[in-house]
Write a protein that holds these residues in place. Structure first.
Motif, mmCIF file in Angstrom:
data_model
loop_
_atom_site.group_PDB
_atom_site.id
_atom_site.type_symbol
_atom_site.label_atom_id
_atom_site.label_comp_id
_atom_site.label_asym_id
_atom_site.label_seq_id
_atom_site.Cartn_x
_atom_site.Cartn_y
_atom_site.Cartn_z
ATOM 1 N N VAL A 58 0.898 -1.190 -0.263
ATOM 2 C CA VAL A 58 -0.114 0.130 -0.129
ATOM 3 C C VAL A 58 0.940 1.154 0.123
ATOM 4 O O VAL A 58 1.703 1.461 0.799
ATOM 5 C CB VAL A 58 -0.982 0.179 1.079
ATOM 6 C CG1 VAL A 58 -1.586 1.163 1.312
ATOM 7 C CG2 VAL A 58 -1.775 -1.106 1.396
ATOM 8 N N LEU A 59 0.662 2.178 -0.878
ATOM 9 C CA LEU A 59 1.269 3.280 -1.046
ATOM 10 C C LEU A 59 0.379 4.500 -0.776
ATOM 11 O O LEU A 59 -0.870 4.353 -1.053
ATOM 12 C CB LEU A 59 1.996 3.713 -2.479
ATOM 13 C CG LEU A 59 3.238 2.655 -2.717
ATOM 14 C CD1 LEU A 59 2.744 1.317 -3.215
ATOM 15 C CD2 LEU A 59 4.051 3.543 -3.888
ATOM 16 N N ALA A 60 0.894 5.798 -0.319
ATOM 17 C CA ALA A 60 -0.290 6.808 -0.103
ATOM 18 C C ALA A 60 0.622 8.131 -1.015
ATOM 19 O O ALA A 60 1.894 8.104 -0.698
ATOM 20 C CB ALA A 60 -0.197 7.228 1.158
ATOM 21 N N ALA A 61 -0.392 8.808 -1.468
ATOM 22 C CA ALA A 61 0.173 10.215 -2.144
ATOM 23 C C ALA A 61 -0.560 11.124 -1.368
ATOM 24 O O ALA A 61 -1.841 11.148 -1.361
ATOM 25 C CB ALA A 61 -0.289 10.156 -3.613
ATOM 26 N N ARG A 62 0.065 12.029 -0.929
ATOM 27 C CA ARG A 62 -0.336 13.180 -0.231
ATOM 28 C C ARG A 62 0.025 14.682 -0.852
ATOM 29 O O ARG A 62 1.076 14.687 -1.331
ATOM 30 C CB ARG A 62 0.190 13.067 1.272
ATOM 31 C CG ARG A 62 -0.217 11.613 1.684
ATOM 32 C CD ARG A 62 -1.929 11.651 1.995
ATOM 33 N NE ARG A 62 -2.124 10.368 2.871
ATOM 34 C CZ ARG A 62 -2.887 9.648 2.540
ATOM 35 N NH1 ARG A 62 -3.552 9.365 1.272
ATOM 36 N NH2 ARG A 62 -2.957 8.350 3.173
ATOM 37 N N GLY A 63 -0.715 15.603 -0.573
ATOM 38 C CA GLY A 63 -0.295 17.072 -0.862
ATOM 39 C C GLY A 63 -0.637 17.409 -2.006
ATOM 40 O O GLY A 63 -1.503 16.824 -2.865
ATOM 41 N N PRO A 64 -0.428 18.756 -2.611
ATOM 42 C CA PRO A 64 -0.895 19.096 -3.942
ATOM 43 C C PRO A 64 -0.326 18.375 -4.979
ATOM 44 O O PRO A 64 1.106 18.342 -4.960
ATOM 45 C CB PRO A 64 -0.224 20.884 -3.566
ATOM 46 C CG PRO A 64 0.801 20.741 -2.932
ATOM 47 C CD PRO A 64 0.317 19.657 -1.690
ATOM 48 N N SER A 176 -3.185 1.585 6.425
ATOM 49 C CA SER A 176 -1.736 2.075 7.033
ATOM 50 C C SER A 176 -0.801 1.983 5.940
ATOM 51 O O SER A 176 -0.409 0.535 5.452
ATOM 52 C CB SER A 176 -1.224 1.447 8.218
ATOM 53 O OG SER A 176 -0.206 2.061 8.650
ATOM 54 N N PRO A 177 -0.450 2.937 5.198
ATOM 55 C CA PRO A 177 0.657 2.666 3.927
ATOM 56 C C PRO A 177 1.927 2.301 4.256
ATOM 57 O O PRO A 177 2.578 2.462 5.431
ATOM 58 C CB PRO A 177 0.523 4.139 3.142
ATOM 59 C CG PRO A 177 0.317 5.215 4.545
ATOM 60 C CD PRO A 177 -0.562 4.409 5.621
ATOM 61 N N ASP A 178 2.641 1.499 3.437
ATOM 62 C CA ASP A 178 3.767 1.042 3.576
ATOM 63 C C ASP A 178 4.958 2.219 3.198
ATOM 64 O O ASP A 178 6.055 2.242 3.737
ATOM 65 C CB ASP A 178 4.193 -0.111 2.591
ATOM 66 C CG ASP A 178 3.165 -1.448 2.899
ATOM 67 O OD1 ASP A 178 3.452 -1.997 4.224
ATOM 68 O OD2 ASP A 178 2.512 -1.890 2.263
ATOM 69 N N VAL A 179 4.485 3.078 2.308
ATOM 70 C CA VAL A 179 5.287 4.067 1.760
ATOM 71 C C VAL A 179 4.499 5.362 1.612
ATOM 72 O O VAL A 179 3.541 5.043 1.063
ATOM 73 C CB VAL A 179 6.237 3.829 0.592
ATOM 74 C CG1 VAL A 179 6.734 4.980 0.094
ATOM 75 C CG2 VAL A 179 7.024 2.775 0.805
#
Length: 274
Positions: A58-64, A176-179
Motif C-alpha cells: 500500500v502506497l499513499a500520495a499526499r499533498g498538492p 496504513s501505508p507501507d510508503v
C-alpha cells in the motif's frame, strides 16, 4: 448491492461483491506477485526502494498534485497491460488520465462506493493490478485487516490518494501505508500579475515508510510539465530555487504548499505553443 462503474467503453454494473467477472479482467487473478514487480516510469523510480511497485503493498500520495502523482504510477501499469480501478475518485476525469499516457481501455472508475467500500475492494483485490483509492474512503478496523491480508495474498497494489493531513496519520484512511509519498511543496510557472497561463508545476516529492523505505527518498519533478508529462527537473537539488508567484485559490483552482489540498481535478493544463 449494485455499484455503478464508469468505463471508457460505457457504464457497467457490478452486481454483488464478487461481480467483477462482468469485466474481462479475470486474467489479473494470476498476477503472480511472487514473480515480478509492477513497472513504474523512470522518473518515478527514485521514490521507490525497488525498481517497480511491489505487489501486495500500500502506497499513499499526499499533498498538492497527489492525484497527478498517483495517476502517473498507475498509468505505467496500464500501458504494460495491467488493469487499474479508481475507487472514490469521482473528480478524476478521463481526459486527465489520458494525458498521463494511460491505456484507457484498462481503467475502470467506481466513483461512489459509499457504504459498500469493503465489498467493492474485496471484489477488486486479486482481479486488478492497481487500485487508486480516495483517502476519504474509510473502513472498519476488522475489514481493513482482512483486506490487507488479501492484498498480500493476491498481489494487488493500493495507492491511497488524499491531501496531507486527511489520511496521513496511522489509523486514518482505509489502510496504513507501507510508503507515503508527500508533495512537500509545489508551484506553477507561467503566471504573472493578472496575465499568463499555467504551464508546468514544479514539485518536490519525498517518500518514506517502513523497513528499507525508512530512509527518505526525494525527487524534484514537473508534475506535470508543459506537455502534460511527468518528467524530472534536470539538475535539481534539495535547495532548488522556486518560482516566486503562486496562484491564490480562485475559480476552483487551489495551488499552495504541502498543506493545501490536491488540485488536479479542476486545473486545466494550458500548454505552450511550439
Amino acid at each position: 448491492m449494485a455499484v455503478q462503474l464508469r468505463h471508457t467503453a460505457g457504464a457497467l454494473d457490478i452486481a454483488g461483491p464478487r461481480g467483477v467477472g462482468a469485466l474481462d479482467i479475470t486474467h489479473a487473478a494470476d498476477i503472480g506477485h511472487d514473480k515480478r514487480l509492477l513497472p513504474v516510469a523512470d522518473e518515478l523510480a527514485p521514490l521507490l526502494t525497488q525498481p517497480g511497485l511491489v505487489p501486495g503493498t500500500v502506497l499513499a500520495a499526499r499533498g498538492p498534485g497527489a492525484l497527478t502523482l498517483a495517476t502517473a504510477f498507475a498509468a505505467e501499469v496500464s500501458r504494460s497491460g495491467g488493469w487499474v480501478t479508481a475507487v472514490g475518485l469521482g473528480r478524476m476525469g478521463v481526459s486527465a488520465v489520458a494525458e498521463r499516457g494511460a491505456a484507457l481501455d484498462r481503467w475502470v472508475f467506481v466513483d461512489e462506493p459509499g457504504n459498500a467500500a469493503a465489498e467493492v475492494l474485496n471484489a477488486l483485490i486479486g482481479n486488478v493490478d492497481v487500485i487508486l483509492l480516495a483517502g476519504g474512503v474509510l473502513l472498519a478496523a476488522a475489514h481493513s485487516r482482512r483486506l490487507r491480508t488479501r492484498l498480500r495474498e493476491r498481489g494487488t497494489v493500493v495507492i491511497e490518494v488524499g491531501a496531507l493531513g486527511t489520511a496521513g496519520a496511522r489509523g486514518a484512511g482505509a489502510f496504513s501505508p507501507d510508503v507515503t509519498m508527500t508533495v512537500e511543496r509545489a508551484a506553477w510557472t507561467g503566471l504573472g500579475h493578472g496575465h499568463g497561463r499555467l504551464r508546468e508545476r514544479r514539485a518536490e516529492v519525498v517518500a518514506a515508510g517502513r523497513g528499507a523505505a525508512s530512509l527518505p527518498r526525494r525527487a524534484v519533478l514537473w508534475l506535470p510539465d508543459a506537455n502534460g508529462h511527468i518528467t524530472a527537473v534536470r539538475g535539481a537539488i534539495d535547495t532548488v530555487s522556486w518560482p516566486a508567484q503562486v496562484v491564490s485559490a480562485q475559480d476552483g483552482i487551489s495551488i499552495a504548499g504541502a498543506s493545501g489540498s490536491d488540485d488536479d481535478a479542476v486545473v486545466p493544463l494550458q500548454r505552450r505553443a511550439g
